[in-house]
Design an enzyme around this catalytic site. Structure first.
Site, PDB file in Angstrom:
ATOM      1  N   ASN A 102      -8.184   0.675  -7.848  1.00  0.00           N
ATOM      2  CA  ASN A 102      -7.604   1.604  -6.875  1.00  0.00           C
ATOM      3  C   ASN A 102      -8.648   2.582  -6.337  1.00  0.00           C
ATOM      4  O   ASN A 102      -8.632   2.933  -5.157  1.00  0.00           O
ATOM      5  CB  ASN A 102      -6.432   2.371  -7.496  1.00  0.00           C
ATOM      6  CG  ASN A 102      -5.144   1.550  -7.444  1.00  0.00           C
ATOM      7  OD1 ASN A 102      -5.101   0.494  -6.812  1.00  0.00           O
ATOM      8  ND2 ASN A 102      -4.110   2.023  -8.096  1.00  0.00           N
ATOM      9  N   LYS A 158      -8.052  -1.079 -13.897  1.00  0.00           N
ATOM     10  CA  LYS A 158      -6.954  -0.655 -13.010  1.00  0.00           C
ATOM     11  C   LYS A 158      -7.371   0.572 -12.187  1.00  0.00           C
ATOM     12  O   LYS A 158      -7.208   0.616 -10.967  1.00  0.00           O
ATOM     13  CB  LYS A 158      -5.719  -0.346 -13.859  1.00  0.00           C
ATOM     14  CG  LYS A 158      -4.600   0.344 -13.132  1.00  0.00           C
ATOM     15  CD  LYS A 158      -3.938  -0.575 -12.133  1.00  0.00           C
ATOM     16  CE  LYS A 158      -3.016   0.209 -11.237  1.00  0.00           C
ATOM     17  NZ  LYS A 158      -2.225  -0.578 -10.356  1.00  0.00           N
ATOM     18  N   LEU A 204       0.499  -3.984  -8.177  1.00  0.00           N
ATOM     19  CA  LEU A 204       1.534  -4.237  -7.166  1.00  0.00           C
ATOM     20  C   LEU A 204       1.336  -3.326  -5.974  1.00  0.00           C
ATOM     21  O   LEU A 204       1.072  -2.145  -6.138  1.00  0.00           O
ATOM     22  CB  LEU A 204       2.927  -3.897  -7.717  1.00  0.00           C
ATOM     23  CG  LEU A 204       3.500  -4.650  -8.890  1.00  0.00           C
ATOM     24  CD1 LEU A 204       4.915  -4.154  -9.153  1.00  0.00           C
ATOM     25  CD2 LEU A 204       3.502  -6.129  -8.613  1.00  0.00           C
ATOM     26  N   CYS A 221      -0.468   5.961  -5.838  1.00  0.00           N
ATOM     27  CA  CYS A 221      -1.467   5.284  -6.673  1.00  0.00           C
ATOM     28  C   CYS A 221      -2.909   5.633  -6.313  1.00  0.00           C
ATOM     29  O   CYS A 221      -3.651   6.134  -7.155  1.00  0.00           O
ATOM     30  CB  CYS A 221      -1.263   3.785  -6.593  1.00  0.00           C
ATOM     31  SG  CYS A 221       0.414   3.295  -7.019  1.00  0.00           S
ATOM     32  N   VAL A 231       7.058  -0.750 -10.651  1.00  0.00           N
ATOM     33  CA  VAL A 231       6.437  -1.696 -11.574  1.00  0.00           C
ATOM     34  C   VAL A 231       7.480  -2.263 -12.535  1.00  0.00           C
ATOM     35  O   VAL A 231       7.603  -3.481 -12.712  1.00  0.00           O
ATOM     36  CB  VAL A 231       5.277  -1.016 -12.334  1.00  0.00           C
ATOM     37  CG1 VAL A 231       4.783  -1.892 -13.472  1.00  0.00           C
ATOM     38  CG2 VAL A 231       4.141  -0.696 -11.379  1.00  0.00           C
ATOM     39  N   LEU A 284     -10.164  -1.846   5.554  1.00  0.00           N
ATOM     40  CA  LEU A 284     -11.155  -1.272   6.462  1.00  0.00           C
ATOM     41  C   LEU A 284     -10.462  -0.721   7.705  1.00  0.00           C
ATOM     42  O   LEU A 284     -11.090  -0.567   8.736  1.00  0.00           O
ATOM     43  CB  LEU A 284     -12.190  -2.336   6.866  1.00  0.00           C
ATOM     44  CG  LEU A 284     -13.079  -2.896   5.747  1.00  0.00           C
ATOM     45  CD1 LEU A 284     -14.068  -3.913   6.305  1.00  0.00           C
ATOM     46  CD2 LEU A 284     -13.845  -1.778   5.032  1.00  0.00           C
ATOM     47  N   THR A 327      -0.095   2.906 -15.561  1.00  0.00           N
ATOM     48  CA  THR A 327      -1.521   3.167 -15.361  1.00  0.00           C
ATOM     49  C   THR A 327      -1.922   4.349 -16.242  1.00  0.00           C
ATOM     50  O   THR A 327      -1.427   5.460 -16.055  1.00  0.00           O
ATOM     51  CB  THR A 327      -1.792   3.473 -13.880  1.00  0.00           C
ATOM     52  OG1 THR A 327      -1.358   2.345 -13.115  1.00  0.00           O
ATOM     53  CG2 THR A 327      -3.256   3.716 -13.621  1.00  0.00           C
ATOM     54  N   ASP A 339      16.094   3.139 -18.482  1.00  0.00           N
ATOM     55  CA  ASP A 339      15.693   4.305 -17.693  1.00  0.00           C
ATOM     56  C   ASP A 339      16.506   5.496 -18.162  1.00  0.00           C
ATOM     57  O   ASP A 339      17.621   5.343 -18.668  1.00  0.00           O
ATOM     58  CB  ASP A 339      15.913   4.046 -16.197  1.00  0.00           C
ATOM     59  CG  ASP A 339      15.022   4.910 -15.328  1.00  0.00           C
ATOM     60  OD1 ASP A 339      13.993   4.417 -14.836  1.00  0.00           O
ATOM     61  OD2 ASP A 339      15.346   6.115 -15.168  1.00  0.00           O
ATOM     62  N   LYS A 379       2.842   4.428   4.122  1.00  0.00           N
ATOM     63  CA  LYS A 379       2.404   3.201   4.784  1.00  0.00           C
ATOM     64  C   LYS A 379       3.659   2.500   5.271  1.00  0.00           C
ATOM     65  O   LYS A 379       4.782   2.900   4.936  1.00  0.00           O
ATOM     66  CB  LYS A 379       1.597   2.307   3.841  1.00  0.00           C
ATOM     67  CG  LYS A 379       2.393   1.724   2.677  1.00  0.00           C
ATOM     68  CD  LYS A 379       1.557   0.720   1.913  1.00  0.00           C
ATOM     69  CE  LYS A 379       2.383  -0.011   0.872  1.00  0.00           C
ATOM     70  NZ  LYS A 379       1.613  -1.007   0.136  1.00  0.00           N
TER      71      LYS A 379
END
Ligand code: UGA
Length: 432
Positions: free
Chosen positions: A204, A200, A148, A256, A13, A246, A123, A32, A314
């Site tokens: 999800n 949010k 995202l 997430c 993000v 689906l 989040t 960071d 994924k």
């Protein structure tokens, strides 16, 4: 005129936001706490694979509008806008761990000036922006959740279906909206911070519910004889349902959907409520990898060799966090299978798994191939070749990715998800 913006947290993000906002003409400093990450970023090397990100970061560095630092205090002192995009992993009880967010807020609070607008992109549970506001009385805290998807983070950052702004004051909302003045026009939903935060989680949680609904339906199809592909096609053509999310699978993973669904359930519990849809969604998802692995093991000889095609949660990412593929591999190994795996992007395989350089190499000598991630290259596999190197004959498709016609005639048996009729001998690899 561009704003001076500091963005805390250089994960998906934070980095997508930093690169895009610099490209839109703002001066952005990414902060960071990981020194190696900051060093790499200042040399134009993002810490993970995301299409287009490296090029955009390099362009930002080249323009002088993008830089990265470990020194959050200096960055905050020089910025008008601070964005918080640090991690909020689940704590032991399932609620979001806000310690990284709180550390950033303490750092901003300690600055005598700067960061008049504090934008929470992480989040966080509903009510968090309100609580942070109390620690930052002289600043405006707004909630601006990010939607995202890994693998299309930049496109989602630039062309989202909507941007959400949860602010107490119209002035704060306007200042945030102005940051996107040069971005393609998309609708802004203005609301209060708590509604933005809840939206949010809800988004999800709902996507996760769709996947679990279809996975449960796929199992039902196997028992009663229906074909899940036809069933979801019919469902998806109804615009009230929509065709996305689906696809039956071995379960949803990533950093997430599982986390945010659990957070919804935990939030409800903390308030004495039960969020039953979330509980059912998680229960189906927890059972799915074991169910899939069980069907594979049930069809194979003892101590089989299994080729795992795919490790990431994924396709399009090297991320293996909460990957259902890993959960399947865990069960296979625990039940005595030897696993040889191939994934185009995953950097490492679990202990005890042999990492292979190609899908074909993983299939060599295997009693079965299991498709665990929906990588397009698996669709294009040469199944004659695969059949020639395998020991066994079965291909278990945990994503319904493979076109049965491509496997037909190779002597292999394709076992898809939820295609009850297709599982019957006479229809295996048949013409449908
Ligand atoms: C998800 C949401 O899709 C984004 O909108 C959101 O912004 C993001 O989380 C976030 O909160 O930052 P992401 O985690 O990148 O994005 O992954 P998804 O594309 O949502 O996929 C999640 C999992 O569901 C994957 O394991 C995927 O394989 C699985 N899935 C997805 C299915 O099993 N079936 C489907 O039909 C769709």
């Amino acid at each position: 005129m561009g704003e001076q913006i500091c963005i805390f947290g250089c994960g998906y993000v934070g980095l997508a936001a930093a690169a895009v906002l610099a490209d839109l003409g703002h001066h952005v400093v990414g902060v960071d706490r990981d020194a190696a990450r900051v060093l790499g970023l200042n040399e134009g090397r993002p810490p993970f694979r995301e299409p287009g990100l490296e090029e955009l970061i390099r362009s930002g560095l080249g323009s002088g509008r993008l830089s990265f630092t470990l020194d959050g205090a200096v960055a905050a002192g020089r910025s008008g806008v601070a964005m918080i995009a640090v991690g909020t992993p689940p704590s032991a009880g399932g609620a979001a761990d806000l310690s990284q967010v709180e550390a950033v807020v303490r750092l901003i609070a300690a600055q005598p000036a700067g960061c008049e607008l504090v934008v929470v992109k992480s989040t966080v549970p509903p009510g968090t922006a309100g609580q942070l506001q109390a620690s930052l009385p002289s600043r405006e805290v707004v909630s601006h959740p990010q939607f995202l998807r890994q693998g299309s983070a930049l496109a989602d950052m630039l062309h989202p279906p909507r941007r959400v702004v949860g602010a107490r004051s119209p002035e704060a909302a306007e200042r945030l909206i102005r940051l996107y003045a040069r971005a393609p026009e998309v609708p802004f939903v203005r609301t209060d911070p708590t509604s933005a935060e809840l939206a949010k989680y809800a988004g999800n949680g709902f996507l996760a519910a769709k996947v679990s609904f279809v996975n449960a339906l796929a199992r039902l199809c196997e028992t009663v004889g229906g074909d899940i592909q036809d069933v979801v096609r019919v469902m998806g053509l109804d615009s009230r349902i929509g065709p996305d999310f689906l696809r039956p699978s071995i379960g949803f993973g990533g950093s997430c959907l599982p986390k945010d669904t659990l957070a919804l359930v935990t939030l409800a519990r903390e308030h004495g409520l039960a969020f039953e849809p979330g509980e059912a969604t998680l229960a189906v998802n927890a059972a799915q990898p074991g169910w899939f692995a069980g069907r594979v093991l049930g069809a194979l000889p003892p101590s089989p060799v299994v080729a795992a095609w795919g490790i990431t949660f994924k396709a399009g990412t090297d991320d293996t966090r909460s990957s259902a593929a890993l959960a399947v591999i865990d069960v296979l190994q625990a039940e005595g299978a030897t696993v040889q795996a191939y994934d185009p992007l995953a950097r490492a395989v679990p202990a005890g798994v042999r990492q292979c350089g190609s899908a074909l190499a993983a299939a060599a000598g295997a009693d079965a191939v299991v498709i665990l991630t929906e990588w397009p290259e698996f669709q294009d596999a040469d199944w004659q070749q695969v059949a020639a190197v395998m020991r066994g004959r079965q291909v278990f498709d945990g994503r319904n990715l493979i076109d049965p016609d491509r496997v037909a005639g190779t002597g292999l048996t394709l076992v898809p998800l939820g295609r009850g009729a297709a599982l019957k001998e006479e229809r295996v690899c048949g013409p449908w």
